[in-house]
Design an enzyme around this catalytic site. Structure first.
Site, PDB file in Angstrom:
ATOM      1  N   SER A  21       0.895  -1.195   0.001  1.00 27.48           N
ATOM      2  CA  SER A  21      -0.058  -0.010   0.103  1.00 27.48           C
ATOM      3  C   SER A  21       0.917   1.419  -0.248  1.00 27.48           C
ATOM      4  O   SER A  21       0.301   2.223   0.510  1.00 27.48           O
ATOM      5  CB  SER A  21      -1.004  -0.007   1.132  1.00 27.48           C
ATOM      6  OG  SER A  21       0.012  -0.135   2.334  1.00 27.48           O
ATOM      7  N   GLY A  22       1.876   1.035  -0.717  1.00 28.66           N
ATOM      8  CA  GLY A  22       2.852   2.331  -1.002  1.00 28.66           C
ATOM      9  C   GLY A  22       2.340   3.187  -2.153  1.00 28.66           C
ATOM     10  O   GLY A  22       1.398   2.518  -2.865  1.00 28.66           O
ATOM     11  N   LYS A  25       0.261  -5.996   4.777  1.00 24.53           N
ATOM     12  CA  LYS A  25       0.485  -6.587   6.190  1.00 24.53           C
ATOM     13  C   LYS A  25       0.693  -5.390   7.002  1.00 24.53           C
ATOM     14  O   LYS A  25       0.883  -4.110   6.741  1.00 24.53           O
ATOM     15  CB  LYS A  25       1.816  -7.143   6.374  1.00 24.53           C
ATOM     16  CG  LYS A  25       3.081  -6.585   6.062  1.00 24.53           C
ATOM     17  CD  LYS A  25       4.370  -7.413   6.309  1.00 24.53           C
ATOM     18  CE  LYS A  25       5.390  -6.604   6.082  1.00 24.53           C
ATOM     19  NZ  LYS A  25       6.631  -7.431   6.352  1.00 24.53           N
ATOM     20  N   GLU A  84      19.202  17.769  -3.903  1.00 22.18           N
ATOM     21  CA  GLU A  84      19.645  16.499  -3.352  1.00 22.18           C
ATOM     22  C   GLU A  84      20.971  16.011  -3.894  1.00 22.18           C
ATOM     23  O   GLU A  84      21.306  16.484  -4.782  1.00 22.18           O
ATOM     24  CB  GLU A  84      18.637  15.332  -3.123  1.00 22.18           C
ATOM     25  CG  GLU A  84      17.372  15.779  -2.160  1.00 22.18           C
ATOM     26  CD  GLU A  84      16.344  14.513  -1.734  1.00 22.18           C
ATOM     27  OE1 GLU A  84      16.745  13.464  -2.093  1.00 22.18           O
ATOM     28  OE2 GLU A  84      15.363  14.919  -1.988  1.00 22.18           O
ATOM     29  N   ASP A 135       9.358  -9.012   1.253  1.00 21.46           N
ATOM     30  CA  ASP A 135       8.654 -10.101   0.952  1.00 21.46           C
ATOM     31  C   ASP A 135       8.138 -10.511  -0.361  1.00 21.46           C
ATOM     32  O   ASP A 135       8.049 -11.655  -0.690  1.00 21.46           O
ATOM     33  CB  ASP A 135       7.006  -9.695   1.873  1.00 21.46           C
ATOM     34  CG  ASP A 135       7.218  -9.441   3.314  1.00 21.46           C
ATOM     35  OD1 ASP A 135       8.223  -9.956   3.950  1.00 21.46           O
ATOM     36  OD2 ASP A 135       6.664  -8.511   3.672  1.00 21.46           O
ATOM     37  N   GLU A 142       9.702  -0.457  -5.265  1.00 24.60           N
ATOM     38  CA  GLU A 142      11.331  -0.711  -4.925  1.00 24.60           C
ATOM     39  C   GLU A 142      11.440  -2.211  -5.464  1.00 24.60           C
ATOM     40  O   GLU A 142      12.502  -2.939  -5.249  1.00 24.60           O
ATOM     41  CB  GLU A 142      11.364  -0.318  -3.515  1.00 24.60           C
ATOM     42  CG  GLU A 142      12.934  -0.893  -2.940  1.00 24.60           C
ATOM     43  CD  GLU A 142      13.065  -0.084  -1.624  1.00 24.60           C
ATOM     44  OE1 GLU A 142      12.181   0.428  -0.988  1.00 24.60           O
ATOM     45  OE2 GLU A 142      14.210  -0.422  -0.991  1.00 24.60           O
ATOM     46  N   ARG A 184      20.955   4.357  -7.055  1.00 25.17           N
ATOM     47  CA  ARG A 184      19.575   5.292  -7.387  1.00 25.17           C
ATOM     48  C   ARG A 184      19.870   6.707  -7.029  1.00 25.17           C
ATOM     49  O   ARG A 184      20.551   6.853  -5.966  1.00 25.17           O
ATOM     50  CB  ARG A 184      18.454   4.830  -6.384  1.00 25.17           C
ATOM     51  CG  ARG A 184      17.124   5.753  -6.735  1.00 25.17           C
ATOM     52  CD  ARG A 184      16.113   5.037  -5.600  1.00 25.17           C
ATOM     53  NE  ARG A 184      16.638   5.422  -4.449  1.00 25.17           N
ATOM     54  CZ  ARG A 184      16.244   6.493  -3.479  1.00 25.17           C
ATOM     55  NH1 ARG A 184      15.435   7.174  -3.756  1.00 25.17           N
ATOM     56  NH2 ARG A 184      16.729   6.378  -2.384  1.00 25.17           N
ATOM     57  N   LEU A 200      10.216   7.645  -5.899  1.00 24.24           N
ATOM     58  CA  LEU A 200       8.499   8.028  -6.084  1.00 24.24           C
ATOM     59  C   LEU A 200       7.883   8.190  -7.515  1.00 24.24           C
ATOM     60  O   LEU A 200       7.127   7.620  -7.858  1.00 24.24           O
ATOM     61  CB  LEU A 200       8.252   9.137  -4.994  1.00 24.24           C
ATOM     62  CG  LEU A 200       8.601   8.941  -3.410  1.00 24.24           C
ATOM     63  CD1 LEU A 200       8.432  10.153  -2.879  1.00 24.24           C
ATOM     64  CD2 LEU A 200       7.644   7.670  -3.018  1.00 24.24           C
TER      65      LEU A 200
HETATM   66  C1  SIN Z   1      15.827  11.824   1.784  1.00 27.39           C
HETATM   67  O1  SIN Z   1      15.045  12.419   1.989  1.00 27.39           O
HETATM   68  O2  SIN Z   1      17.022  11.849   1.982  1.00 27.39           O
HETATM   69  C2  SIN Z   1      15.627  10.317   1.057  1.00 27.39           C
HETATM   70  C3  SIN Z   1      15.357  10.706  -0.572  1.00 27.39           C
HETATM   71  C4  SIN Z   1      15.409   9.567  -1.230  1.00 27.39           C
HETATM   72  O3  SIN Z   1      15.773   8.202  -0.692  1.00 27.39           O
HETATM   73  O4  SIN Z   1      15.195   9.414  -2.408  1.00 27.39           O
END
Ligand code: SIN
Length: 540
Positions: free
Chosen positions: A10-11, A32, A117, A219, A376, A387, A393
């Site tokens: 459920s992600g 779960k 990031e 899983d 994932e 990655r 996401l």
């Molecule tokens: C984070 O907020 O550092 C994680 C972002 C990610 O793993 O893509």
């Protein structure tokens, strides 16, 4: 239970698929524990996307996002997959806005505030403060719960996939359903469907230290492996450089608290106990180099100095900045007695994201008919050997969209085939009794996670890997005994899946006699063109 589509997890990937599929047929989502207990809901940083020209950062293009992804992926990304997923960024954000997700905007403007990031050369990370994943998962769940075609069952844990091959049919192997443990009643039920989407996330709990929730026990990968699907690149477990170091922590949330990379994107610096920005000795990008480089730099620093942790310093930021931009991080740290505006944050690397998984095409299609793996749990080729932050996401949503289109073609809903044509055996409990000594299970959990941390984490060697393989062989035997001897419980199934997943990680790592991306071994410290390929595993 019978449904046109069975979604396990459920992600973002599972929910995105379910919300679309519900316009075509009945959807059952099983998960779960609780539905918000997912890696998506814990995600802080955000979702990367190159928006329409008037909304994106100056000079950002699909090509720069593609180039950053390929650069992080260290030669193993599938370029066509990268390009096609990146190009669906805007559509993904539109989907999420439709689901009611609120992304932060620049003050007094309708433009989105774009974060940065590690590994990104442009600002392109959309976020909702520092709880982006929660904003996404909760908005989507609300829609799913209200949809008349969706049945969402919490505390339902898929044990194994049911395939025609495993039932002994000699036709093309196809998925027929799953055995599912009702965690509350302890009963095992059959959930029938010819269209199954694994959206079970990753396996951070294989390691002693992880930023993942307790539910991340591999899983889907273990189930797909047992069903005969091809698994790939399991050696590429990404370690996030900045998990809060909190030796007094009790409980998963406190132990696994992530301090988002977005904090470094806003100027946070990694320093050692003497205040030196040591990452600059490893890469000119310093604290904002890709994760594999930063995690290894921290590991090196900790081993060199004997310190327990390094520090993430934001004390130079203006007062109030952290509270406003990262309220969850600021307040959580405060609840542990740390004011990050006045003192640096102690951090260590921890297992974060699995770049390998069940092999799929760019629509999530696996090697078993009717079985899809999205998010994932799947390995499309987007991430390669490492990655790029906040690409996950994006991938989860894009691949879920495509999975539906692909399933509707390969498994049309009006097909004449009758699900009852296959005789599925009820779950047999035989002589199994309830487990009498729970301590045996918890001891094995602990042993597994420690051995993976000690022998198979950021820096590996052949010797460490063969020790791990040896110990895992014994653990596998013991776990088999639990699984067949006792009535199944969530703990037993998770342990079984963790041991399988850990063994796949070690087996893949043993095959890669080079260092590349997040797989680093002292015995082969260089990248070798001989290994510029995926590691593939299949059970026969
Ligand atoms: C984070 O907020 O550092 C994680 C972002 C990610 O793993 O893509």
């Amino acid at each position: 239970m019978q449904s046109d589509f069975l979604v396990i997890g459920s992600g973002i990937a599972g929910l995105s698929f379910a919300l679309r599929a519900a316009s075509h047929g009945t959807v059952c989502i099983i998960t779960k524990g609780e539905s918000l207990d997912s890696n998506t809901a814990w995600a802080q940083g955000g979702i990367s996307a190159v928006l329409s020209p008037e909304l994106r950062s100056e000079g950002d293009t699909f090509e720069t996002h593609v180039a950053d992804t390929l650069d992080a992926g260290a030669g193993l990304c599938k370029e066509d997959v990268v390009r096609s997923i990146v190009e669906e960024g805007t559509a993904t954000i539109d989907d999420l806005l439709d689901y009611g997700v609120q992304f932060d905007k620049v003050e007094d403007s309708q433009n989105f505030a774009l974060g940065n990031e590690g590994g990104h050369t442009k600002r392109r990370v959309l976020h909702s403060k520092d709880t982006t994943g929660y904003a996404i998962a909760s908005s989507m769940l609300e829609r799913a719960k209200a949809h008349p075609n969706i049945t969402l069952l919490e505390n339902h844990f898929a044990i194994d996939l049911i395939t025609s091959g495993r039932l002994g049919y000699v036709t093309e192997d196809r998925v027929l359903g799953a055995y599912v443990l009702n965690e509350q009643s302890g009963e095992v039920q059959i959930f029938r469907s010819h269209r199954i989407v694994l959206a079970t996330g990753g396996c951070g709990k294989v390691y002693l230290y992880t930023t993942n929730p307790d539910s991340a026990t591999g899983d889907g990968i273990a189930m797909a492996w047992r069903a005969g699907a091809t698994i790939s690149n399991m050696e590429f477990m990404q370690f996030h450089p900045t998990c809060f170091y909190n030796p007094a922590a009790v409980g998963a949330k406190a132990r696994s608290f992530l301090v988002s990379e977005a904090v470094r994107g806003e100027g946070g610096k990694l320093i050692n106990s003497k205040g030196k920005e040591f990452t600059l000795d490893h890469d000119p990008r310093g604290s904002l180099a890709p994760r594999d480089i930063v995690a290894r730099a921290i590991d090196h620093e900790i081993k060199k100095t004997g310190a327990s942790c390094v520090y993430l310093d934001v004390t130079h930021k203006p007062k109030g900045f952290m509270k406003e931009r990262f309220p969850n991080i600021y307040n959580t740290l405060l609840s542990f007695g740390l004011d990050c505006e006045t003192a640096p944050i102690p951090v260590v690397p921890a297992a974060h994201y699995l770049c390998g998984g069940v092999v799929t095409n760019d629509s999530g299609k696996t090697s078993i008919r009717g079985l899809y793996a999205v998010g994932e749990v799947g390995c499309t080729g987007l991430h390669g050997a490492n990655r790029l932050a906040s690409n996950s996401l994006l991938e989860g949503n894009v691949v879920a969209r495509r999975a539906l289109d692909s399933l509707l073609i390969s498994q049309p809903l009006n097909a004449t085939e009758n699900e009852d044509d296959y005789q599925i055996r009820e779950w047999q409990i035989g002589d199994a009794t309830p487990i009498d000594e729970q301590v045996l299970i918890s001891h094995n959990w602990d042993e597994l996670r420690r051995l993976m941390w000690n022998y198979v984490s950021i820096v590996r060697t052949d010797n460490r890997l063969s020790r791990a393989a040896h110990r895992l062989r014994n653990l596998r035997k013991e776990v088999r005994g639990f699984y067949w001897g006792f009535k199944v419980t969530r703990d037993i199934i998770e342990l079984r899946n963790l041991v399988t997943t850990a063994s796949l990680i070690v087996d893949c790592a043993n095959q890669r006699k080079e260092s590349r991306g997040i797989h680093y071994t002292l015995d082969y410290p260089r990248t070798s063109s001989k290994f510029e390929r995926d590691t593939e595993m299949r059970r026969f």
